[in-house]
Design a protein around this motif. Structure first.
Motif, short mmCIF file in Angstrom:
data_model
loop_
_atom_site.label_atom_id
_atom_site.label_comp_id
_atom_site.label_asym_id
_atom_site.label_seq_id
_atom_site.Cartn_x
_atom_site.Cartn_y
_atom_site.Cartn_z
N UNK A 128 0.83 -1.21 0.00
CA UNK A 128 0.00 0.00 0.00
C UNK A 128 0.86 1.26 0.00
N UNK A 129 1.93 1.26 0.77
CA UNK A 129 2.79 2.44 0.87
C UNK A 129 3.47 2.75 -0.46
N UNK A 130 3.96 1.72 -1.12
CA UNK A 130 4.67 1.94 -2.39
C UNK A 130 3.70 2.32 -3.51
N UNK A 131 2.51 1.75 -3.52
CA UNK A 131 1.52 2.16 -4.51
C UNK A 131 1.09 3.61 -4.24
N UNK A 132 0.91 3.96 -2.98
CA UNK A 132 0.56 5.35 -2.65
C UNK A 132 1.67 6.31 -3.08
N UNK A 133 2.91 5.90 -2.90
CA UNK A 133 4.03 6.75 -3.33
C UNK A 133 4.01 6.92 -4.85
N UNK A 134 3.68 5.85 -5.57
CA UNK A 134 3.56 5.96 -7.02
C UNK A 134 2.45 6.95 -7.38
N UNK A 135 1.34 6.87 -6.69
CA UNK A 135 0.23 7.78 -6.95
C UNK A 135 0.65 9.23 -6.67
N UNK A 136 1.35 9.44 -5.58
CA UNK A 136 1.81 10.79 -5.22
C UNK A 136 2.78 11.36 -6.24
N UNK A 137 3.57 10.50 -6.87
CA UNK A 137 4.61 10.95 -7.79
C UNK A 137 4.19 10.83 -9.26
N UNK B 275 6.94 8.24 3.74
CA UNK B 275 8.11 9.06 4.08
C UNK B 275 9.39 8.29 3.75
N UNK B 276 10.37 9.00 3.29
CA UNK B 276 11.70 8.46 3.02
C UNK B 276 11.74 7.40 1.92
N UNK B 277 10.70 7.32 1.08
CA UNK B 277 10.75 6.41 -0.05
C UNK B 277 11.40 7.12 -1.23
N UNK B 278 12.02 6.36 -2.06
CA UNK B 278 12.72 6.91 -3.23
C UNK B 278 11.74 7.63 -4.16
N UNK B 279 12.26 8.52 -4.97
CA UNK B 279 11.46 9.18 -5.99
C UNK B 279 11.49 8.43 -7.31
N UNK B 280 12.31 7.39 -7.40
CA UNK B 280 12.44 6.59 -8.62
C UNK B 280 11.21 5.70 -8.78
#
Length: 99
Positions: free
Chosen positions: A13-22, A53-58
């Motif tokens: 969930x966190x990584x998919x949310x990060x993808x959505x945010x970016x 938080x603190x997840x890569x932008x890649x």
């Protein structure tokens, strides 16, 4: 839900949310959000919190980790067909994101 299952789901969930945010467009962000909704639906809305938080932008790394975590959910009794559907949705969202 046991702790390892919850940790794997939280990671997915966190990584998919990060993808959505970016995401580069509203459409691709919405597609990632639909992946999150499907993950929540499969788990009966019994889902751990997101932590981006603190997840890569890649976005390629985010996609790889999210995909791996989703695949691992099969080890915790999630229906393999549901896992495949979520993975397909994730790839579609990523394809939409990269244009």
């Amino acid at each position: 839900m046991l702790l390892p299952h919850a940790q794997t789901l939280a990671q997915a969930r966190s990584y998919v949310a990060a993808l959505s945010d970016r995401a580069l467009t509203i459409e691709s962000s919405s597609a990632y959000e639909r992946v999150l909704l499907e993950l929540d639906r499969v788990h009966g809305d019994d889902c751990p919190a997101l932590n981006t938080e603190d997840l890569t932008d890649d976005r390629d790394i985010l996609l790889a980790v999210a995909s791996s975590a989703v695949e691992e959910l099969e080890n915790y009794g999630v229906d393999p067909l549901s896992v495949e559907l979520i993975l397909a949705m994730l790839v579609d969202a990523h394809d939409l994101d990269i244009g």
